[in-house]
Design a protein around this motif. Structure first.
Motif, short mmCIF file in Angstrom:
data_model
loop_
_atom_site.label_atom_id
_atom_site.label_comp_id
_atom_site.label_asym_id
_atom_site.label_seq_id
_atom_site.Cartn_x
_atom_site.Cartn_y
_atom_site.Cartn_z
N PRO A 275 18.14 -12.42 36.49
CA PRO A 275 19.13 -13.25 35.77
C PRO A 275 19.00 -13.08 34.31
O PRO A 275 19.94 -13.16 33.51
CB PRO A 275 18.79 -14.53 36.23
N GLY A 276 17.75 -13.32 33.70
CA GLY A 276 17.41 -13.12 32.49
C GLY A 276 18.20 -14.21 31.41
O GLY A 276 18.40 -13.63 30.38
N ASN A 442 3.97 -18.48 18.20
CA ASN A 442 2.61 -17.57 18.48
C ASN A 442 2.84 -17.35 20.08
O ASN A 442 2.22 -16.19 20.66
CB ASN A 442 1.57 -18.37 18.41
N THR A 443 3.47 -18.03 20.87
CA THR A 443 3.93 -17.74 22.44
C THR A 443 5.02 -18.10 22.56
O THR A 443 5.71 -18.90 21.91
CB THR A 443 2.78 -18.74 23.44
N PHE A 444 5.55 -17.33 23.68
CA PHE A 444 7.12 -17.70 24.20
C PHE A 444 7.14 -18.96 24.52
O PHE A 444 6.36 -19.57 25.05
CB PHE A 444 7.38 -16.79 25.53
N SER A 445 8.66 -19.47 24.16
CA SER A 445 8.82 -20.88 24.61
C SER A 445 9.59 -20.71 25.76
O SER A 445 9.66 -21.82 26.49
CB SER A 445 9.77 -21.33 23.52
N ASN A 446 10.08 -19.46 26.18
CA ASN A 446 10.42 -19.19 27.46
C ASN A 446 9.21 -18.90 28.47
O ASN A 446 8.64 -17.77 28.55
CB ASN A 446 11.35 -18.05 27.53
N ASP A 454 14.67 -16.94 35.67
CA ASP A 454 15.24 -17.13 34.41
C ASP A 454 16.63 -17.23 34.63
O ASP A 454 17.37 -16.42 34.13
CB ASP A 454 14.67 -16.04 33.67
N GLU A 455 16.99 -18.31 35.34
CA GLU A 455 18.42 -18.55 35.70
C GLU A 455 19.07 -19.63 34.66
O GLU A 455 18.63 -20.02 33.72
CB GLU A 455 18.61 -19.16 37.00
N TYR A 456 20.32 -19.53 34.94
CA TYR A 456 21.13 -20.58 34.03
C TYR A 456 20.80 -21.86 33.60
O TYR A 456 20.82 -22.53 32.68
CB TYR A 456 22.78 -20.38 34.31
N LEU A 534 25.77 -14.79 33.54
CA LEU A 534 24.71 -15.91 34.32
C LEU A 534 25.00 -16.28 35.69
O LEU A 534 24.41 -16.40 36.57
CB LEU A 534 24.42 -16.93 33.37
N GLN A 535 26.51 -16.26 36.04
CA GLN A 535 26.82 -16.94 37.27
C GLN A 535 27.90 -16.26 38.07
O GLN A 535 27.52 -15.98 39.31
CB GLN A 535 27.50 -18.50 37.08
N SER A 536 28.69 -15.56 37.28
CA SER A 536 29.83 -14.84 38.24
C SER A 536 30.49 -13.81 37.38
O SER A 536 31.06 -13.99 36.33
CB SER A 536 30.81 -15.84 38.74
#
Lengths: 721, 101
Positions: A275-276, A442-446, A454-456, A534-536
C-alpha cells in the motif's frame, strides 16, 4: 450392443470415482483463500525472501499468543515441524526466535487483527538501501548505535528466510477463525501431541530461482532441451517525467532546470500487498498536485518569457536500491536522459527530492506538519538557501510547512544517494545542488515503512467522495474548509498546502517574482488522488485519465494498484496512472478529434487521446513522458552483478501459491496398515512355499508328454527368437 | 536367443561381435556380453572355442567394470562439485534443479 453397455458402465464408474475423489479431497483439506505469500528476490550476491519445498511446507498449527508460545515451539515441541500462526502485533517479538532456530519451524501464517494492531511493523532493513548509499552515510544495520532510520525494521525483505510466510489481511479474519476452531479441537493438549491427530497447515510457495541474480539469470538464459524455464526476471518498470515547458534539442540550452523528484513505488514482503501510504504515496501525490498547480500558475505558452524550466520526475523501483534514480543519474552521466533533449548536470540548477513525508500525518490531528530539509553541504549553497527561504515564506499564510534544515551528508534513503554516487563530481561540489524534504530527522516517523500495513488509515485519510465537474474543475481547499467538508488537520488539506507552497516557490524560481494571485492546490484533487492510489483504481481520476480506447472494457478493480515495482518485463499500472494523471491535469486540451490527435507531432510534446472528465474522449498535448526504470546493471553489457555498483535485484518465478488447513493423522492408522501389509506378505510367502513343497498332495502327477524338454524349449525358441 | 541351441563357432562369432560393438563406447553391450557368455566361458565343459570366448568375456567384463568405475567417479565428482563449478556446472547440466543452488 454389449460393448456399448460396457462403455456406459465404464463412464458411470469413472465419473462416480472422480466425483467421489473430489469430495474426499474436500473432506480432508480446507483451503485458505486471500492470503499473500512472501516470495524470493535475489541481488548480485544473495537470495532474500521465502520459498517452501517443491510440494509445500507442512506443519502442525500452533497459535502464538505470547513469546512463550514461540519459545516452546522452537525448544520443547515434539510433534514438529510446526506452523506458527502469528498476529502482526506479535510478529516483531517472535520472528527473531524463529529465524535463529528454524529447525522446528515449517512456516509462518501471519494475520492482521483488527483488535490487536501493532504500533510498528516494517520488514525493511533498519537502514534501507544501505549498500547503495552515498559516502557520508553513517546508518548501519549491523553495527549497533548511531542513527538508524527504521528502528523497528526486521530486515526480512533483505534476508533469506528459511521457511515460507503467508499473510492474511484483516478482511480474511474468517480464515483465521477456521484455523482457530481446528486448533482448539485437536492441538490444545500441548504435552500430548505426538501420535495424535493434529490440526495442520500446508503452505505452498515454491520459488524457482536460487543463489543470486547472476546464477538465476544465467539459468534463465540457457535453454536446455528439456527445461527452457525462466527462473527469474530483473526488477524494473518506468520512470515518469514532465517538464513545465517543452524541452527540445533547440531550446534546452537556453533554460536551466529545477529537478523536482519523488518516488512511485513501495514494497512489502508479500505478493500483491504494497500500500505504501506514508512511505511513498503522500510524496508522489504532493508532486503530482504541485505540478498541476504550477501548470495553472504559469501557462505553457509563456515558455518564451522565462529563463527557467521545471522538470518533475517520479522514480520507480526506489525501494530496491534506487533502480529508477540510478538509471536516471547514469543516463544523465552518459548524456542520454531525457531521450528527446538530454540534460547535462550543468543544466540542473537545483534538485529537490520530496522524500518520505507521510509518517508525520499519523501523529497529529492539527494542522502542523513539521519538515526537515536535508542539505548535504557544509558550505552555503545559494540555490538551496533561496529555495528554503521561499518555501518558508510561501507557507507563511498557513503555517505549514515549517522546515528545519539539517546540514549533514548522512541522508535518509532517497534518490539523492544515487545522484551523489553516480554524479559524484557535480553533486558533492555543489555544482548540482541537492536538497531532500522529509518529515523526520533522525528516525522515520513512519513506523510502517514499506510494509503491508502502511495503509490509508495510517495517514488518517478519510475519502470525501466529492463529484468533479465535467470540465475538470476541483473545489478549492478554502471552500471545502468553509463548508466543513474538510478540517485543517486532514491530510488532504495539509498536502494541498504543501503543494501550494512548493508550486509558488517554483513559480518564483521560474519567473523571478513572488506569486501574487490566489490560485492554490485543491484539497479536493488531493482527496481524489489519494483515493485512487490508496483505496481503489476504479476512481474518478483514473477513469478520466485512462486511454479512451480502453473504455470498452470493464472498469478497473476496486482495489489500489500495486505500488511494488515488479519485473521489468511487465509494465505495472501505477506509473501509467501517474503519467496519465500528469498529462490530463497539466496538459493542454486540444480541440481535435481522435484521428487528428494521433497525427499531431510538435517537437517537445506528445499527444494522448484520453477519456476525459465526461468520458467522451479528449486530445491532450503534454510534455509528459516515460523512461525505463531498469537498473544500469542490466543495461551495461558484461556488467559484474556482484560488484554492488548498481541495483541488481531480480524476482524469482513461481508457479502457484496456496495455503490449506487439514487434520493430519496421528500415525496409528498408517502403522496398522504397514503392519498388516507386512503380515500379509509373510503369510503369502509361507503359503506359497508350503504349496510348492507339497504340490503333489494337491495336483496329480503330470503326464510325461507335458514335461518333455524338447517341446518346452521349442515353445521358448519360438517366443524368444 | 538360446545359446544352448547355437553351434560353438556361432557362439564365438556372436561373443566376438558383441565385444567389437562394445568397443564403440557401448559399455552396456560389454556388460551384456560378459553376463550372457559367462556360463559358456567358465561353466560349460571345455570345447575348442571356449578359450577365445573366455578371453572376450573377460575383456568385456573388465571393460564394463572400467566404464562403471569411471562413470561412478564422474557422477560423484559432478554431484559434489556442480555448484562449486558455477557456470560450467550449469552448462554441463541437462536438467538444472529449480529453487536451489
Amino acid at each position: 450392443m454389449a460393448s456399448c453397455r460396457y462403455q456406459v458402465l465404464l463412464l458411470i464408474l469413472c465419473t462416480s470415482t472422480l466425483v467421489y475423489a473430489e469430495r474426499l479431497h474436500e473432506q480432508i483439506y480446507s483451503s485458505i483463500e486471500g492470503g499473500a505469500a512472501c516470495f524470493r528476490r535475489l541481488n548480485g550476491t544473495h537470495q532474500a525472501g521465502c520459498s517452501s519445498a517443491d510440494n509445500g511446507a507442512v506443519g502442525v498449527v500452533h497459535m502464538i499468543k505470547e513469546i512463550n508460545d514461540a519459545q516452546w515451539l522452537v525448544q520443547n515441541a515434539s510433534a514438529g515441524p510446526y506452523m506458527a500462526v502469528v498476529s502482526t502485533a506479535q510478529f516483531y517479538d517472535v520472528i527473531e526466535i524463529f529465524m535463529q532456530q528454524p529447525a522446528n519451524v515449517a512456516g509462518i501464517l501471519l494475520y492482521d487483527n483488527a483488535t490487536d494492531s501493532p504500533t510498528a511493523f516494517s520488514q525493511e532493513s533498519r537502514c534501507p538501501n544501505e549498500y547503495s548509499s552515498a559516502p557520508g552515510n553513517t546508518c548501519s544495520s549491523t553495527v549497533a548505535g548511531g542513527i538508524v532510520w527504521n528502528t523497528k525494521g526486521t530486515g526480512l525483505l533483505r534476508r533469506n528466510i528459511p521457511f515460507p510466510i503467508f499473510y492474511l489481511p484483516q478482511s480474511k479474519s474468517d480464515e483465521i477463525d477456521k484455523i482457530q476452531v481446528c486448533y482448539e479441537k485437536f492441538n490444545l493438549d500441548k504435552s500430548n501431541q505426538k501420535g495424535n491427530p493434529l490440526c495442520s497447515l500446508q503452505l505452498n510457495s515454491f520459488m524457482f530461482a536460487a543463489v543470486n541474480s547472476e546464477v538465476c539469470l544465467r539459468r534463465s538464459a540457457s535453454s536446455a532441451l528439456l527445461t527452457p524455464t525462466k527462473v527469474c526476471d530483473p526488477l524494473g518498470d518506468n520512470n515518469v517525467y514532465y517538464s513545465l515547458f517543452p524541452r527540445t534539442e533547440e531550446t534546452k540550452s537556453s533554460k536551466s532546470v529545477t529537478l523536482v523528484t519523488a518516488r512511485i513505488d513501495t514494497a512489502s514482503l508479500f505478493d500483491g500487498v504494497s500500500p505504501g501510504a506514508a512511505s511513498s504515496v503522500v510524496g508522489m501525490v504532493t508532486l503530482l498536485t504541485a505540478a498541476t498547480t504550477l501548470s495553472q500558475l504559469i501557462p505553457a505558452k509563456d515558455a518564451k518569457l522565462h529563463e527557467q524550466n521545471v522538470l518533475w520526475t517520479l522514480f520507480n523501483g526506489e525501494a530496491f536500491d534506487y533502480i529508477g534514480s540510478q538509471r536516471v543519474a547514469y543516463d544523465i552521466s552518459k548524456g542520454v536522459w531525457p531521450a528527446a533533449a538530454p540534460l547535462s548536470p550543468a543544466d540542473i540548477r537545483l534538485h529537490v527530492e520530496i522524500g518520505q513525508i507521510g509518517g508525520a500525518l499519523s501523529n497529529s490531528n492539527d494542522s502542523s506538519w513539521p519538515f526537515h530539509a536535508f542539505v548535504p553541504y557544509s558550505n552555503i549553497i545559494p540555490e538551496i538557501n533561496e529555495f528554503l527561504d521561499m518555501m518558508t515564506s510561501n507557507a507563511k499564510p498557513y503555517n505549514t510547512p515549517v522546515i528545519t534544515p539539517e546540514f549533514t551528508t548522512n541522508l535518509p534513503p532517497s534518490s539523492l544517494h544515487s545522484f551523489r554516487r553516480i554524479l559524484k563530481n557535480v553533486t558533492e561540489s555543489g555544482e548540482l545542488p541537492e536538497v531532500l524534504l522529509v518529515d523526520h530527522s533522525n528516525t522515520f516517523s513512519n513506523l510502517f515503512y514499506q510494509s503491508a500495513l502502511d495503509e490509508y488509515g495510517k495517514i488518517r485519510f478519510n475519502y470525501k467522495n466529492l463529484t468533479i465537474s465535467d470540465t475538470g474543475v476541483f473545489v478549492s481547499t478554502d471552500a471545502l474548509l468553509a463548508n466543513g467538508t474538510l478540517k485543517e488537520g486532514d491530510p488532504q488539506v495539509k498536502i494541498a498546502r504543501l503543494a501550494t507552497a512548493l508550486a509558488r516557490t517554483l513559480y518564483q524560481t521560474v519567473t523571478g517574482t513572488a506569486y501574487s494571485g490566489n490560485i492554490t492546490a485543491s484539497a479536493h484533487l488531493v482527496d481524489e488522488m489519494l483515493y485512487c492510489f490508496l483505496q481503489s483504481q476504479a476512481c474518478r481520476l483514473i477513469m478520466a485519465a485512462d486511454y479512451a480506447s480502453s473504455s470498452g472494457g470493464e472498469s478497473p478493480p476496486a482495489v489500489p494498484a500495486p505500488l511494488y515495482v515488479g519485473v521489468a518485463a511487465w509494465a505495472a499500472t501505477a506509473p501509467v496512472f501517474a503519467a496519465h494523471l500528469l498529462a490530463l491535469l497539466t496538459g493542454a486540451q486540444l480541440p481535435a478529434n481522435r484521428t487528428v490527435c494521433d497525427t499531431l507531432a510538435e517537437p517537445g510534446y506528445s499527444y494522448y487521446w484520453l477519456r476525459g472528465w465526461n468520458h467522451s474522449g479528449v486530445c491532450i498535448q503534454t510534455t509528459m513522458n516515460m523512461s525505463a526504470a531498469v537498473s544500469p546493471a542490466f543495461a551495461i553489457t558484461d556488467y559484474d552483478l556482484s560488484s554492488g555498483m548498481y541495483s541488481s535485484w531480480t524476482e524469482s518465478v513461481w508457479q502457484a501459491m496456496s495455503a490449506r488447513v487439514f487434520v493430519s493423522a496421528g500415525g496409528g492408522g498408517a502403522g496398522a496398515a504397514a503392519g498388516a501389509g507386512v503380515a500379509a506378505t509373510l503369510l503369502a510367502a509361507a503359503l506359497t512355499y508350503w504349496l510348492h513343497r507339497h504340490a503333489d498332495r494337491i495336483f496329480a502327477t503330470p503326464a510325461a508328454s507335458i514335461v518333455n524338454d524338447d517341446a518346452a524349449s521349442g515353445i521358448l525358441r519360438t517366443v524368444n527368437c | 536367443m538360446d545359446l544352448t541351441r547355437l553351434p560353438n563357432d556361432k557362439k564365438l562369432q556372436l561373443c566376438r561381435w558383441y565385444f567389437k560393438v562394445g568397443c564403440l563406447l557401448l559399455p552396456f553391450v560389454w556388460a551384456v556380453n560378459a553376463v550372457w557368455f559367462f556360463k559358456e566361458a567358465f561353466m560349460k565343459p571345455p570345447y575348442d572355442e571356449q578359450k577365445q570366448i573366455k578371453k572376450y568375456v573377460v575383456m568385456s567384463a573388465a571393460g564394463a567394470a572400467a566404464w562403471v568405475a569411471v562413470l561412478a567417479v564422474w557422477v560423484t565428482v559432478f554431484q559434489l562439485q556442480r555448484v562449486a563449478w558455477g557456470p560450467t556446472g550449469d552448462s554441463l547440466s541437462f536438467i538444472v534443479p529449480l529453487g536451489r543452488a
